[in-house]
Write a protein that holds these residues in place. Structure first.
Motif, mmCIF file in Angstrom:
data_model
loop_
_atom_site.group_PDB
_atom_site.id
_atom_site.type_symbol
_atom_site.label_atom_id
_atom_site.label_comp_id
_atom_site.label_asym_id
_atom_site.label_seq_id
_atom_site.Cartn_x
_atom_site.Cartn_y
_atom_site.Cartn_z
ATOM 1 N N LEU A 1 10.043 1.502 5.439
ATOM 2 C CA LEU A 1 9.392 0.600 4.539
ATOM 3 C C LEU A 1 8.522 -0.311 5.255
ATOM 4 O O LEU A 1 8.243 -0.122 6.380
ATOM 5 C CB LEU A 1 10.995 -0.821 5.172
ATOM 6 C CG LEU A 1 12.119 -0.720 5.063
ATOM 7 C CD1 LEU A 1 13.128 -1.788 5.058
ATOM 8 C CD2 LEU A 1 12.045 -0.670 3.436
ATOM 9 N N GLN A 2 7.075 0.164 3.930
ATOM 10 C CA GLN A 2 6.137 0.159 4.767
ATOM 11 C C GLN A 2 5.871 -1.282 4.293
ATOM 12 O O GLN A 2 5.585 -1.483 3.242
ATOM 13 C CB GLN A 2 5.443 0.659 3.951
ATOM 14 C CG GLN A 2 5.685 2.334 4.297
ATOM 15 C CD GLN A 2 4.404 3.423 4.399
ATOM 16 O OE1 GLN A 2 4.255 3.456 3.247
ATOM 17 N NE2 GLN A 2 4.869 4.571 4.751
ATOM 18 N N PRO A 3 5.184 -2.245 5.483
ATOM 19 C CA PRO A 3 4.514 -3.659 4.604
ATOM 20 C C PRO A 3 3.251 -3.521 3.902
ATOM 21 O O PRO A 3 2.210 -2.706 5.010
ATOM 22 C CB PRO A 3 4.747 -4.325 6.415
ATOM 23 C CG PRO A 3 4.698 -3.220 7.328
ATOM 24 C CD PRO A 3 5.655 -1.916 6.632
ATOM 25 N N LEU A 4 2.540 -4.245 3.475
ATOM 26 C CA LEU A 4 1.315 -3.739 2.908
ATOM 27 C C LEU A 4 0.632 -5.120 3.273
ATOM 28 O O LEU A 4 0.856 -6.573 3.134
ATOM 29 C CB LEU A 4 1.728 -3.764 1.932
ATOM 30 C CG LEU A 4 -0.372 -4.037 0.544
ATOM 31 C CD1 LEU A 4 -1.212 -2.868 1.524
ATOM 32 C CD2 LEU A 4 -0.177 -4.269 -0.130
ATOM 33 N N ILE B 1 0.772 -10.617 2.143
ATOM 34 C CA ILE B 1 2.065 -9.854 1.433
ATOM 35 C C ILE B 1 3.033 -8.874 2.188
ATOM 36 O O ILE B 1 2.398 -8.016 2.622
ATOM 37 C CB ILE B 1 1.646 -9.209 0.041
ATOM 38 C CG1 ILE B 1 0.552 -10.820 -0.412
ATOM 39 C CG2 ILE B 1 2.504 -8.754 -0.634
ATOM 40 C CD1 ILE B 1 0.178 -10.394 -1.694
ATOM 41 N N THR B 2 4.017 -8.909 1.399
ATOM 42 C CA THR B 2 4.877 -7.328 2.319
ATOM 43 C C THR B 2 5.471 -6.567 1.032
ATOM 44 O O THR B 2 7.061 -8.028 0.215
ATOM 45 C CB THR B 2 5.934 -8.338 3.484
ATOM 46 O OG1 THR B 2 6.449 -9.201 2.860
ATOM 47 C CG2 THR B 2 5.480 -7.978 4.580
ATOM 48 N N ARG B 3 5.550 -5.555 1.404
ATOM 49 C CA ARG B 3 5.892 -5.192 -0.032
ATOM 50 C C ARG B 3 7.209 -3.685 0.231
ATOM 51 O O ARG B 3 6.179 -3.118 1.499
ATOM 52 C CB ARG B 3 4.553 -4.859 -1.578
ATOM 53 C CG ARG B 3 5.131 -4.325 -2.718
ATOM 54 C CD ARG B 3 3.660 -3.438 -3.229
ATOM 55 N NE ARG B 3 2.972 -2.722 -2.454
ATOM 56 C CZ ARG B 3 2.305 -2.432 -3.002
ATOM 57 N NH1 ARG B 3 1.255 -3.106 -3.981
ATOM 58 N NH2 ARG B 3 1.749 -1.176 -2.181
ATOM 59 N N THR B 4 7.679 -4.232 -0.351
ATOM 60 C CA THR B 4 9.030 -2.536 0.012
ATOM 61 C C THR B 4 8.777 -1.836 -0.983
ATOM 62 O O THR B 4 9.152 -1.285 -2.341
ATOM 63 C CB THR B 4 10.349 -3.153 0.091
ATOM 64 O OG1 THR B 4 10.884 -4.303 -0.676
ATOM 65 C CG2 THR B 4 10.824 -3.138 1.778
ATOM 66 N N ARG B 5 8.084 -0.631 0.390
ATOM 67 C CA ARG B 5 7.627 0.656 -0.673
ATOM 68 C C ARG B 5 9.204 1.370 -0.223
ATOM 69 O O ARG B 5 9.636 1.934 1.118
ATOM 70 C CB ARG B 5 6.678 1.457 -0.368
ATOM 71 C CG ARG B 5 6.433 3.257 -1.313
ATOM 72 C CD ARG B 5 5.322 3.015 -1.646
ATOM 73 N NE ARG B 5 4.173 3.111 0.017
ATOM 74 C CZ ARG B 5 3.920 4.328 -0.170
ATOM 75 N NH1 ARG B 5 4.466 5.064 -0.505
ATOM 76 N NH2 ARG B 5 3.669 4.325 1.505
ATOM 77 N N THR B 6 9.688 2.084 -0.960
ATOM 78 C CA THR B 6 10.774 2.927 -0.565
ATOM 79 C C THR B 6 10.151 4.427 -1.323
ATOM 80 O O THR B 6 10.408 5.443 -1.749
ATOM 81 C CB THR B 6 12.126 2.255 -1.885
ATOM 82 O OG1 THR B 6 12.550 1.474 -2.061
ATOM 83 C CG2 THR B 6 13.062 3.479 -1.296
#
Ligand code: TYC
Length: 131
Positions: free
Chosen positions: A3-6, A21-26
């Motif tokens: 899970l990588q917060p942007l 902004i937290t975007r979850t990248r799977t």
């Protein structure tokens, strides 16, 4: 899964939005694969090696004979590619079976290295399942 917060800039002088902004990248990572290698020796009978390849690697007699000859001539050959657990099991089964028949046949495993990680080429994969 990673899970990588942007995180965007929080500098007020910056043109950009100051919010976070937290975007979850799977990120799905393929499990590493392992080559199972068979080693040549001077004592194990050829027919025994052919039998091992049929029994534990699901090869036809013709395939098994060909791979056995490759090992006999070149000293080593890959006999299958599997997940870590299955490769480990195959190695144990072969060594144990050979030992029980008093043959010095050796088998080992090695991590498969990819030229480019995560390149999708499923049609080029070898079967990983038990025969
Ligand atoms: N070299 C062995 C012989 O001449 C045959 C052999 C082939 C042994 C492959 C091991 O992995 C092997 N009897």
């Amino acid at each position: 899964m990673l899970l990588q917060p942007l995180i965007m800039s929080d500098n007020p002088d910056d043109e950009s939005d100051s919010s976070v902004i937290t975007r979850t990248r799977t990120k799905t990572k393929r499990p590493p694969l392992y080559k199972v290698l068979l080693l040549n020796d001077d004592y194990t009978p050829m027919e025994f090696v052919v039998h091992v390849l049929e029994r534990f690697f699901g090869m036809t007699h013709a395939q098994a004979f060909e791979i056995m000859l490759t090992v006999h001539k070149k000293g080593i050959a890959v006999v299958g590619v599997f997940s870590h657990e299955i490769a480990e099991t195959k190695v144990m089964q072969v060594i144990d079976f050979a030992r029980r028949h008093q043959h010095p046949l050796q088998c080992t495993m090695e991590k498969e290295d990819w030229a480019a990680p995560n390149v999708a080429a499923p049609d080029l994969w070898l079967p990983r399942t038990d025969p």
